[in-house]
Design a protein around this motif. Structure first.
Motif, PDB file in Angstrom:
ATOM      1  N   ILE A 135      -9.660  -7.908  -0.329  1.00  0.00           N
ATOM      2  CA  ILE A 135      -9.028  -7.280   0.823  1.00  0.00           C
ATOM      3  C   ILE A 135      -9.630  -5.905   1.145  1.00  0.00           C
ATOM      4  N   ILE A 136     -10.048  -5.172   0.130  1.00  0.00           N
ATOM      5  CA  ILE A 136     -10.627  -3.849   0.405  1.00  0.00           C
ATOM      6  C   ILE A 136     -11.932  -3.972   1.182  1.00  0.00           C
ATOM      7  N   PRO A 137     -12.912  -4.750   0.668  1.00  0.00           N
ATOM      8  CA  PRO A 137     -14.134  -4.903   1.464  1.00  0.00           C
ATOM      9  C   PRO A 137     -13.888  -5.531   2.827  1.00  0.00           C
ATOM     10  N   ILE A 138     -12.982  -6.496   2.919  1.00  0.00           N
ATOM     11  CA  ILE A 138     -12.730  -7.115   4.223  1.00  0.00           C
ATOM     12  C   ILE A 138     -12.137  -6.085   5.180  1.00  0.00           C
ATOM     13  N   PHE A 139     -11.253  -5.277   4.658  1.00  0.00           N
ATOM     14  CA  PHE A 139     -10.655  -4.221   5.473  1.00  0.00           C
ATOM     15  C   PHE A 139     -11.732  -3.259   5.996  1.00  0.00           C
ATOM     16  N   LEU A 140     -12.624  -2.829   5.082  1.00  0.00           N
ATOM     17  CA  LEU A 140     -13.705  -1.927   5.489  1.00  0.00           C
ATOM     18  C   LEU A 140     -14.626  -2.614   6.502  1.00  0.00           C
ATOM     19  N   MET A 141     -14.948  -3.871   6.223  1.00  0.00           N
ATOM     20  CA  MET A 141     -15.838  -4.643   7.092  1.00  0.00           C
ATOM     21  C   MET A 141     -15.235  -4.793   8.487  1.00  0.00           C
ATOM     22  N   PHE A 142     -13.945  -5.088   8.543  1.00  0.00           N
ATOM     23  CA  PHE A 142     -13.273  -5.278   9.817  1.00  0.00           C
ATOM     24  C   PHE A 142     -13.230  -3.971  10.612  1.00  0.00           C
ATOM     25  N   GLY A 146     -15.279  -3.588  14.122  1.00  0.00           N
ATOM     26  CA  GLY A 146     -14.355  -3.609  15.246  1.00  0.00           C
ATOM     27  C   GLY A 146     -13.525  -4.884  15.321  1.00  0.00           C
ATOM     28  N   LEU A 147     -13.565  -5.692  14.259  1.00  0.00           N
ATOM     29  CA  LEU A 147     -12.779  -6.924  14.265  1.00  0.00           C
ATOM     30  C   LEU A 147     -11.314  -6.665  13.943  1.00  0.00           C
ATOM     31  N   TRP A 220       0.377 -20.689   8.470  1.00  0.00           N
ATOM     32  CA  TRP A 220       1.541 -20.283   9.263  1.00  0.00           C
ATOM     33  C   TRP A 220       2.222 -19.036   8.696  1.00  0.00           C
ATOM     34  N   ASN A 221       2.331 -18.978   7.383  1.00  0.00           N
ATOM     35  CA  ASN A 221       3.124 -17.927   6.770  1.00  0.00           C
ATOM     36  C   ASN A 221       2.307 -16.865   6.066  1.00  0.00           C
ATOM     37  N   GLU A 222       0.993 -16.869   6.281  1.00  0.00           N
ATOM     38  CA  GLU A 222       0.162 -15.902   5.567  1.00  0.00           C
ATOM     39  C   GLU A 222       0.637 -14.488   5.899  1.00  0.00           C
ATOM     40  N   PHE A 223       0.702 -13.673   4.874  1.00  0.00           N
ATOM     41  CA  PHE A 223       1.324 -12.366   5.069  1.00  0.00           C
ATOM     42  C   PHE A 223       0.373 -11.204   4.797  1.00  0.00           C
ATOM     43  N   LEU A 224      -0.280 -11.220   3.626  1.00  0.00           N
ATOM     44  CA  LEU A 224      -1.018 -10.056   3.163  1.00  0.00           C
ATOM     45  C   LEU A 224      -2.136  -9.631   4.121  1.00  0.00           C
ATOM     46  N   PHE A 225      -2.978 -10.586   4.519  1.00  0.00           N
ATOM     47  CA  PHE A 225      -4.076 -10.257   5.423  1.00  0.00           C
ATOM     48  C   PHE A 225      -3.552  -9.891   6.801  1.00  0.00           C
ATOM     49  N   ALA A 226      -2.540 -10.625   7.240  1.00  0.00           N
ATOM     50  CA  ALA A 226      -1.961 -10.328   8.545  1.00  0.00           C
ATOM     51  C   ALA A 226      -1.422  -8.900   8.575  1.00  0.00           C
ATOM     52  N   LEU A 227      -0.817  -8.498   7.464  1.00  0.00           N
ATOM     53  CA  LEU A 227      -0.250  -7.153   7.381  1.00  0.00           C
ATOM     54  C   LEU A 227      -1.332  -6.083   7.556  1.00  0.00           C
ATOM     55  N   LEU A 228      -2.468  -6.292   6.897  1.00  0.00           N
ATOM     56  CA  LEU A 228      -3.500  -5.270   6.915  1.00  0.00           C
ATOM     57  C   LEU A 228      -4.458  -5.365   8.099  1.00  0.00           C
ATOM     58  N   LEU A 229      -4.641  -6.553   8.649  1.00  0.00           N
ATOM     59  CA  LEU A 229      -5.725  -6.740   9.608  1.00  0.00           C
ATOM     60  C   LEU A 229      -5.295  -7.003  11.047  1.00  0.00           C
TER      61      LEU A 229
ATOM     62  N   PHE B  50     -18.842   1.329  -9.798  1.00  0.00           N
ATOM     63  CA  PHE B  50     -18.729   2.744  -9.441  1.00  0.00           C
ATOM     64  C   PHE B  50     -17.327   3.259  -9.772  1.00  0.00           C
ATOM     65  N   ASN B  51     -17.114   4.538  -9.549  1.00  0.00           N
ATOM     66  CA  ASN B  51     -15.756   5.040  -9.740  1.00  0.00           C
ATOM     67  C   ASN B  51     -15.102   5.330  -8.401  1.00  0.00           C
ATOM     68  N   TYR B  52     -15.203   4.367  -7.488  1.00  0.00           N
ATOM     69  CA  TYR B  52     -14.705   4.540  -6.135  1.00  0.00           C
ATOM     70  C   TYR B  52     -13.174   4.488  -6.103  1.00  0.00           C
ATOM     71  N   ARG B  53     -12.596   5.417  -5.337  1.00  0.00           N
ATOM     72  CA  ARG B  53     -11.157   5.378  -5.085  1.00  0.00           C
ATOM     73  C   ARG B  53     -10.962   5.404  -3.582  1.00  0.00           C
ATOM     74  N   ALA B  54     -10.252   4.417  -3.060  1.00  0.00           N
ATOM     75  CA  ALA B  54     -10.162   4.257  -1.610  1.00  0.00           C
ATOM     76  C   ALA B  54      -9.463   5.425  -0.924  1.00  0.00           C
ATOM     77  N   ASN B  55      -8.725   6.236  -1.677  1.00  0.00           N
ATOM     78  CA  ASN B  55      -8.003   7.339  -1.040  1.00  0.00           C
ATOM     79  C   ASN B  55      -8.726   8.688  -1.176  1.00  0.00           C
ATOM     80  N   ARG B  56      -9.915   8.674  -1.761  1.00  0.00           N
ATOM     81  CA  ARG B  56     -10.682   9.924  -1.878  1.00  0.00           C
ATOM     82  C   ARG B  56     -11.942   9.832  -1.041  1.00  0.00           C
ATOM     83  N   LEU B  57     -12.446  10.990  -0.653  1.00  0.00           N
ATOM     84  CA  LEU B  57     -13.623  10.992   0.197  1.00  0.00           C
ATOM     85  C   LEU B  57     -14.927  11.224  -0.576  1.00  0.00           C
ATOM     86  N   ASN B  58     -14.833  11.761  -1.818  1.00  0.00           N
ATOM     87  CA  ASN B  58     -16.078  12.108  -2.517  1.00  0.00           C
ATOM     88  C   ASN B  58     -16.950  10.896  -2.804  1.00  0.00           C
TER      89      ASN B  58
END
Lengths: 289, 305
Positions: A135-142, A146-147, A220-229, B50-58
């Motif tokens: 979810i973190i990389p997908i969030f950053l990627m999105f 601009g998705l 239909w009921n997916e929640f986690l991705f819908a919440l963030l994206l 890495f030692n990445y933390r999503a809430n820090r900018l460094n």
């Protein structure tokens, strides 16, 4: 008695009674939720729990209209839009996954690639990862592409999540077919496209419907991705449901139950319609070995 | 086949060349999967070093394998794995038993079958959020219907979620209730596909019900049953929403599954890199398990086929 007329696998009304009891017991928690949708706030949390009460439609009204505190007039909520979003996103992505997955399943079943099993395995692996991991990389990627908050982003994501299931299930249906019929058709000069569309697909229609329903239920009921994206415009109902939980006066069970009940209707209806396909038609292979 | 392809002509012929057909048909699926799943997976694989933390900018610095080391030496992680194994094992087992029994019950044709079947199918159409919230209400000691029923038998207040075992049972019941119909459908699809003449032949031979089941029914449902186990194990392994809503991992950390633990680390404590490392360990375990499972399936298929 009438033993010689008894067909195997057929039962009468007595059997219906037995299964109804089982079905009703199984259904009870859902029934309770539906009943809660018609309860007032006090009835919903009555001690002991109330099975009989005076029903009210207030909860359903407050799903779509909420009384404004300042003016006292009722104001439309965005729930209608969220219902549309859920329906649009789920149907599109499951449909896409089914088309793409069927093509791939056909290839995996009929034209094995080098390393066929490895591909199938990798496809399966993408489904196994706890969603929280990607979810973190997908969030950053999105966000970068601009998705985020767009229909296409969430639709493509759901499509990706449905593909593994579609491929594996549809492949198992293709595997059950007898390739002799296809070969016979080819002998008669049928093109590959014709073999696929006229011989293979019609035989697994029930399987495809089943895959569609399964995919729809899982999406239909997916929640986690819908919440963030999803954004304000593309928010789906499960996210909206979760947002009703955060009130200062505790969970409004009546309101939540009303949303749950309304949200159940479309998928219930689709499943009911495709149920015949799902159950009666699943007889694979016309020339079974 | 050659003339079928030849009739398309030009680019179509090249694309539809039998040599390329498999690859061509697989491409759309693989492309979508790569962009939406595999690429993000590789990204978080990178983050795990890495030692990445999503809430820090460094700027994150390279840490090599230290995240993995830290996760693997953490006793808490092993506890969470045990919890997850218990919940997954008991829930999938329960789903199989209930799903299988329901399938046997609904394998017959009877009046109003379509409608009665819908009663059983409905639970899996509910959202995790709503199942979580309402099962929590059912288990609730004062207002809950479970406690109300239990109080008819005991005088003490019945608090389902107070003990670790009760909390696990509460989660397992909610999850198994939701997903047994799924197993039922797959088994039912297998049952319906059994040709009727086989049963008729068995009836003439007066084969016992037990024998009928193992020699006729079971071979037809075997592959679908295994598929059901596989998919349910994978899905239950990710169990998050229900746990998070019903028990929030408690009491203590007795129901904190690996997914909940990951979520907490990633989004509450923002140990982004460390949780990525843990995620990869999870993925590795699941891959090993799946491999073992697929190996068993293939071997069995070869034995019987």
């Amino acid at each position: 008695m009438a033993r010689k007329y008894r067909e195997i696998g057929k039962a009468g009304w007595g059997y219906t009674a037995i299964t109804s009891v089982v079905g009703f017991v199984y259904f009870f928690p859902v029934l309770w939720i539906i009943l809660t949708a018609f309860k007032t706030r006090t009835d919903a949390l009555a001690v002991p729990p109330k099975l009989f009460f005076t029903p009210t439609l207030d909860n359903f009204q407050s799903v779509f209209f909420r009384a404004s505190i300042t003016t006292g007039t009722s104001q439309a909520t965005d729930m209608g839009l969220y219902f549309f979003n859920s329906i649009f996103i789920a149907f599109t992505s499951v449909g896409l996954a089914l088309i793409v997955g069927t093509l791939a399943a056909y290839a995996f079943s009929r034209y094995p690639l080098r390393g066929n099993d490895t591909y199938l395995f990798i496809i399966l692996t993408t489904r196994m990862m706890p969603p929280i991991v990607v979810i973190i990389p997908i969030f950053l990627m999105f966000r970068l592409s601009g998705l985020a908050g767009s229909y296409w982003g969430i639709i493509l994501l759901y499509t990706a999540f449905n593909i593994p299931f579609s491929v594996w299930l549809v492949k198992s249906f293709f595997d059950e077919l007898n390739p002799e019929i296809e070969d016979a058709a080819r002998m008669d000069g049928a093109s590959e496209r014709r073999v696929f569309f006229r011989f293979c697909i019609p035989q697994i229609l029930a399987g495809l419907s089943a895959t569609f329903v399964f995919g729809l239920i899982l999406t239909w009921n997916e929640f986690l991705f819908a919440l963030l994206l999803t954004g304000v415009e593309t928010r789906t109902v499960p996210v909206a449901m979760a947002r009703t939980l955060g009130g200062e006066v505790g969970v409004d069970y009546g309101l939540l139950a009303a949303i749950v009940t309304l949200f159940l209707i479309p998928i219930f209806f689709v499943t009911f319609l495709l149920q015949n396909q799902l159950l009666r038609g699943v007889t694979f292979g016309t020339v079974k070995k | 086949m050659a003339d079928a392809a030849g009739r398309q002509g030009g680019f179509g012929a090249w694309l539809l060349d039998p040599k390329r057909r498999g690859a061509l048909l697989v491409t759309p699926a693989i492309t979508i999967l790569f962009v939406m799943n595999i690429f993000p997976l590789l990204w978080s694989f990178g983050l795990s070093f890495f030692n990445y933390r999503a809430n820090r900018l460094n700027v994150p610095s390279f840490r090599g394998l230290s995240n993995y080391e830290r996760v693997l030496t953490d006793d808490k992680v092993w506890e969470r794995f045990q919890t997850t194994a218990i919940i997954v094992g008991s829930s999938v087992l329960l789903q199989l038993i209930i799903g299988f029994l329901l399938a046997l019950l609904f394998a017959k044709e009877f009046p109003l079958r379509r409608i009665v079947l819908m009663l059983v199918l409905t639970p899996m159409m509910l959202s995790f959020v709503s199942v979580g919230v309402f099962f929590k209400l059912f288990y609730e000691p004062t207002f809950g219907i479970v406690s109300y029923v239990m109080n008819m038998f005991t005088d003490d207040a019945f608090v389902t979620l107070a003990t670790p075992a009760g909390a696990i049972a509460g989660i397992v019941i909610a999850d198994a209730w939701m997903w047994s119909p799924f197993v039922m459908l797959l088994v039912l699809a297998g049952l319906v596909s059994v040709p009727k003449y086989l049963y008729e032949a068995a009836e003439i031979d007066r084969a016992s019900a037990w024998r009928r089941f193992w020699t006729i029914t079971f071979p037809y449902i075997k592959s679908l049953l295994l598929l059901a186990i596989l998919f349910r194990t994978i899905e239950t392994f990710k169990l998050f929403d229900i746990v998070y809503i019903i028990t929030e991992g408690g009491p203590g950390s007795s129901t904190e599954t690996i997914a909940v633990f990951l979520y907490r680390n990633a989004f509450q404590f923002f140990k982004t890199s460390q949780s990525s490392a843990l995620a990869y360990i999870v993925l590795f375990i699941v891959i090993v398990l799946t491999n073992l499972y697929l190996y068993a399936v293939n071997r069995r298929a070869q034995e019987t086929g």
